[in-house]
Scaffold this active site. Structure first.
Site, short mmCIF file in Angstrom:
data_model
loop_
_atom_site.label_atom_id
_atom_site.label_comp_id
_atom_site.label_asym_id
_atom_site.label_seq_id
_atom_site.Cartn_x
_atom_site.Cartn_y
_atom_site.Cartn_z
N PRO A 117 39.35 15.62 19.05
CA PRO A 117 40.65 15.53 18.92
C PRO A 117 41.11 16.63 17.95
CG PRO A 117 39.74 13.76 17.60
CD PRO A 117 38.49 14.69 18.28
N THR A 155 42.94 15.45 15.32
CA THR A 155 43.28 14.57 14.30
C THR A 155 42.20 14.53 13.22
OG1 THR A 155 42.44 12.70 15.68
CG2 THR A 155 44.97 13.04 15.51
N CYS A 186 42.01 7.14 13.60
CA CYS A 186 42.54 6.32 14.53
C CYS A 186 42.64 4.63 14.06
CB CYS A 186 42.07 6.31 15.87
SG CYS A 186 40.33 6.26 15.96
N GLU A 198 52.04 4.40 16.34
CA GLU A 198 50.91 4.99 15.57
C GLU A 198 51.41 6.18 14.89
OE1 GLU A 198 46.29 6.35 16.28
OE2 GLU A 198 47.86 6.55 17.88
N ASP A 220 14.29 -55.81 30.49
CA ASP A 220 15.03 -56.52 31.49
C ASP A 220 14.60 -57.88 31.75
OD1 ASP A 220 12.33 -56.93 32.78
OD2 ASP A 220 12.45 -54.89 33.61
N MET A 265 12.20 -48.23 29.82
CA MET A 265 12.02 -47.13 28.40
C MET A 265 12.82 -45.80 29.06
SD MET A 265 7.73 -47.17 28.47
CE MET A 265 7.50 -47.43 30.05
N THR A 288 4.54 -52.16 30.52
CA THR A 288 4.17 -53.30 31.02
C THR A 288 3.59 -53.22 32.47
OG1 THR A 288 6.23 -54.13 31.97
CG2 THR A 288 5.53 -54.62 29.59
#
Length: 827
Positions: free
Chosen positions: A42, A44, A176, A265, A419, A481, A530
């Site tokens: 550029p 700039t 920029c 800008e 259970d 379990m 079990t």
């Protein structure tokens, strides 16, 4: 100008990239291929950009042609010449960088469209960037910036003032990423303005402001005569007197838009200043400014409130947000933050039409070819920290649970998850007596049904919230379990969903959704089986049914119990049918674990010993129920669990999960019916697809089944004969225990089976057990296995028409009167 000096200093630390390289002890070797690059610069910051890109080209061994902006052609050419000569002096080829001396649109177009161009690196005006993308060559372009800077009342005002002036005067505001507008919260506006004026910022008002705006923006664009000029020079050009020492021209503004020049800008030491009532008002102004020609680029903020910093970063539509530092200098990579890559080519991302949002650097200018070599896969072997076994070990194990933990804490509140059957058998009372002897306060949650579902889990979580246990003991078969594992997880992490917990794997040991670490509330989990089959007492697995009736296998080593108590006195009252189905499940665990793609030296021993114990003792346990037989089967089931916890299972379990859920069959029965057919399917030496795992390099399932047969001292002169001998061993055990050999014999209606066949096969394909199978299945192959497992030989052969020649159906003798499955265990 100081930017070329900063450019060289900041990029000098970058090492040149060799033609090929690899890291120590790495299976990756990279070969780098240079490019021919067209570099657009550029007006700039022409010299800095030229030097930066030349350095990138040199460090990547690329060649480049520079197309300078006509207004900066001479200085760009001189910068390129200096870089060229320095490169040649250091060994670069003559002509490695060149610069067009008399640029024109026609010449630039011809260069960019040349066939030998590999990449266009465009830092310039919108027209040139757009032209670079239209050539058909790969291009990396950048966009314009319009960086707003927000200063709130939490900011360090001295720091903000110094940094804003430093950033705006750097290269006379041409970068920029330079500060274009400052938005100041009202409560600190006066203080910051006063400090800015003291630092040489001259605020223009009235006609002076109009003169500046008229000179600065013409036809909606920045006047090239203002770009990079000093503040005093600009003041002279517009006929405005400013104090001696003025370095920045500023003007207060309230509006944002194309018709308001100060919101554009500016590419010069000119600054717009906005006043905001609050932080939120300031954020809105910054959003408008960024959207006014600065999308994707840069924004700044001076603030010490972390929540506000994060909110600002989230809201702003830019690629780099710079907190408490000058945007123009920090954005290009300086000591203000060493993690920002040094560059003068700042990508703005797809939101602004660019292919890059990062600071473009040397690695963006390379084609990288990668040579990857096979590496050993890192493996591990994880089990419960403590496993107690042999008859009568319960009391000693619980005594150890009562001992203080490492931090000195003693567990005192225990919830038993079980259970109602365990209560009826007297097992819960025995467990309570042992726990009370050790001083535990106890509550019992016995509301677990076969195939535990989310309703069960939610009830268990409520019980935990009410009781606040620090110890959980799960007593029963697989269901208590499995339920206890997920009750603990949800109790400690209420936001954890079943869908996340059951998320699919990227590979066997890599979860797509991380599983939380357990133990924050329930310090230890104890499992006491079990039954002799599921091995849930030592595994990281759990199976939970969702509210729609779908089973979800969960896997995480975080689900592994802390203590397993393998006391076979709990198995003495098992009914024969449950002994058979649970034992077959254990045999399937050991068999699938042994031939899994993840099978390894540490799991194979457990799997083989499990199969020895199970095949020698399961029929005895079923027929006679002797203590020795029950204990050996109990231990064998746990050993199988230790194996598949670390090498996983296969499609036998994938199919069994879905068949059991669809037709409410005992899990072990489903596994047993399927196992002979899965063994034959896996034994194919030329499978359609082989299982995928780094350590599994060729089809070897048949070899594995043959090793099992040799361990069991079965007869056969070839691997295939030994595999068949193992199948016959399984079938002879089924016959001895009166186990159905097909699903039809197990009572599954044919019409219902055929209606659900496709769905079951597809669901099994997606099951989490499938990836570890030694032969990766096709859905049609799963359907064929299911059909053979349903019908047996004759009808399945007629239906298949040889569609999968690599899979041979099993000749299965029929059982005239299949025994009932009522009351059998379900998993």
């Amino acid at each position: 100008m100081v930017s070329p000096k900063i450019c060289v200093l900041n990029m000098s630390f970058l090492q040149s990239i060799p033609p090929s390289f690899s890291l120590p002890i790495s299976p990756i070797h990279s070969f780098l291929r240079p490019l021919s690059v067209v570099c657009i610069t550029p007006c700039t910051n022409p010299t800095a950009t030229a030097i930066a890109k030349s350095l990138f080209l040199a460090k990547t061994r690329n060649v480049g042609i520079f197309l300078p902006h006509p207004r900066a052609a001479k200085c760009t050419a001189e910068a390129v010449r200096m870089c060229h000569d320095a490169g040649v002096a250091s060994g670069a080829p003559f002509g490695w960088v060149q610069c067009v001396q008399n640029p024109s649109l026609a010449l630039s177009s011809a260069v960019m469209n040349h066939d030998d161009v590999n990449l266009i690196l465009a830092t310039g005006g919108p027209a040139m960037v757009k032209a670079s993308y239209s050539t058909g060559h790969p291009a990396i372009g950048v966009g314009s910036g319009n960086a707003p800077v927000l200063v709130d009342e939490t900011a360090n005002i001295k720091q903000a003032c110094g940094s804003i002036v430093l950033g705006k005067t750097f290269d006379n505001g041409m970068i920029c990423a330079a500060e274009q507008s400052v938005v100041i919260v009202d409560s600190v506006y006066k203080e910051l303005k006063t400090r800015l004026e003291a630092r040489g910022v001259c605020f223009l008002e009235g006609d002076d402001k109009k003169k500046l705006e008229t000179f600065m923006i013409r036809d909606g664009r920045v006047n090239v005569d203002i770009v990079g000029q000093a503040a005093k020079t600009i003041a002279q050009r517009i006929g405005v007197k400013v104090p001696e020492g003025t370095v920045v021209l500023a003007a207060e503004e309230t509006n944002v838009g194309k018709e308001f020049p100060m919101s554009h800008e500016k590419l010069s030491p000119v600054l717009a200043v906005y006043r905001a009532a609050t932080f939120d008002d300031g954020l809105e102004i910054c959003l408008k400014l960024a959207n006014q020609g600065g999308v994707g680029h840069t924004a700044g903020i001076y603030c010490t409130d972390q929540e506000r910093l994060e909110r600002y970063a989230e809201k702003m539509p830019v690629g780099r947000i710079l907190a408490n530092m000058p945007t123009s200098i920090a954005a290009i990579g300086t000591e203000f933050n060493n993690e920002i890559d040094p560059s003068f080519t700042l990508g703005v991302g797809t939101q602004a039409g660019s292919s890059a949002s990062q600071n473009v650097g040397p690695m963006d200018l390379l084609n990288i070819k990668t040579l990857a070599t096979r590496q050993d896969h890192i493996e591990w072997y994880k089990n419960p920290p403590d496993i107690y076994f042999n008859r009568g070990c319960l009391e000693e194990a619980l005594s150890d649970c009562a001992k203080p933990l490492r931090d000195g804490k003693r567990l005192s509140r225990c919830i038993i998850v079980t259970d109602k059957v365990m209560g009826m058998l007297g097992y819960v009372d025995r467990l309570k007596d042992a726990l009370e002897t050790e001083g535990f306060v106890i509550t019992v949650f016995e509301d677990v049904n076969p195939d535990p579902d989310m309703a069960t889990v939610r009830r268990g979580v409520i019980a935990c919230k009410q009781f606040r246990p620090d110890l959980m003991v799960c007593l029963g078969g697989g269901s208590p379990m499995d339920a206890g594992k997920f009750i603990r997880a949800i109790y400690e992490y209420p936001d954890l969903s079943l869908e996340d917990a059951a998320a699919r794997f990227l590979e066997l040991r890599k979860r797509t959704c991380p599983f939380p670490t357990l133990g924050s509330k329930i310090c230890k989990m104890v499992c006491i089986p079990t039954t002799s089959g599921t091995a849930s007492e030592v595994t990281p697995f759990s199976v939970i049914t969702d509210d729609e009736g779908r089973k979800h296998p969960l896997f995480s080593y975080g689900l592994t119990p802390d203590i397993a108590i393998i006391d076979s006195t709990f198995c003495e009252k098992l009914p024969p049918r449950l002994v058979a189905y649970a034992g077959i499940d254990a045999i399937t665990h050991a068999t699938e674990a042994f031939v899994s793609v993840a099978s390894n030296e540490f799991t194979e021993g457990h799997a083989l010993k499990a199969l020895e114990l199970l095949t020698d003792n399961l029929v005895k346990s079923y027929k006679f129920g002797t203590n020795d037989a029950r204990q050996n089967v109990h231990h064998g089931a746990t050993l199988a669990g230790l194996a598949f916890s670390n090498s996983f299972l296969g499609i036998d379990h994938s199919l069994a999960h879905k068949m059991g859920a669809a037709f409410h069959l005992p899990h072990g029965l489903c596994c047993g019916i399927l196992l002979p057919h899965v063994i034959r399917y896996n034994s194919c030496k030329q499978p359609t697809r082989m299982g995928i795992y780094p350590g599994y390099d060729h089809p070897q399932a048949m070899e594995g089944y043959a090793r099992i047969a040799r361990t069991l001292e079965l007869k056969g002169s070839t691997d295939e004969e030994l595999m068949e001998a193992y199948i016959e061993k399984l079938l002879s055990m089924y016959r001895a225990m009166e186990v159905p050999i097909t699903f039809q014999e197990a009572g599954v209606p044919e019409e219902a089976f055929l209606h659900r066949l496709n769905d079951i096969a597809e669901q099994a394909f997606d099951d989490q057990c499938t990836p570890a199978n030694p032969r990766f299945p096709l859905v049609d192959e799963l359907k064929e296995i299911l059909k053979v497992a349903y019908y047996g030989t004759e009808k399945a052969e007629n239906d298949s028409h040889g569609s999968h020649g690599s899979y041979h159906v099993l000749e299965t003798p029929r059982v005239d009167s299949p025994p009932t499955t009522q009351g059998a265990q379900k998993k």
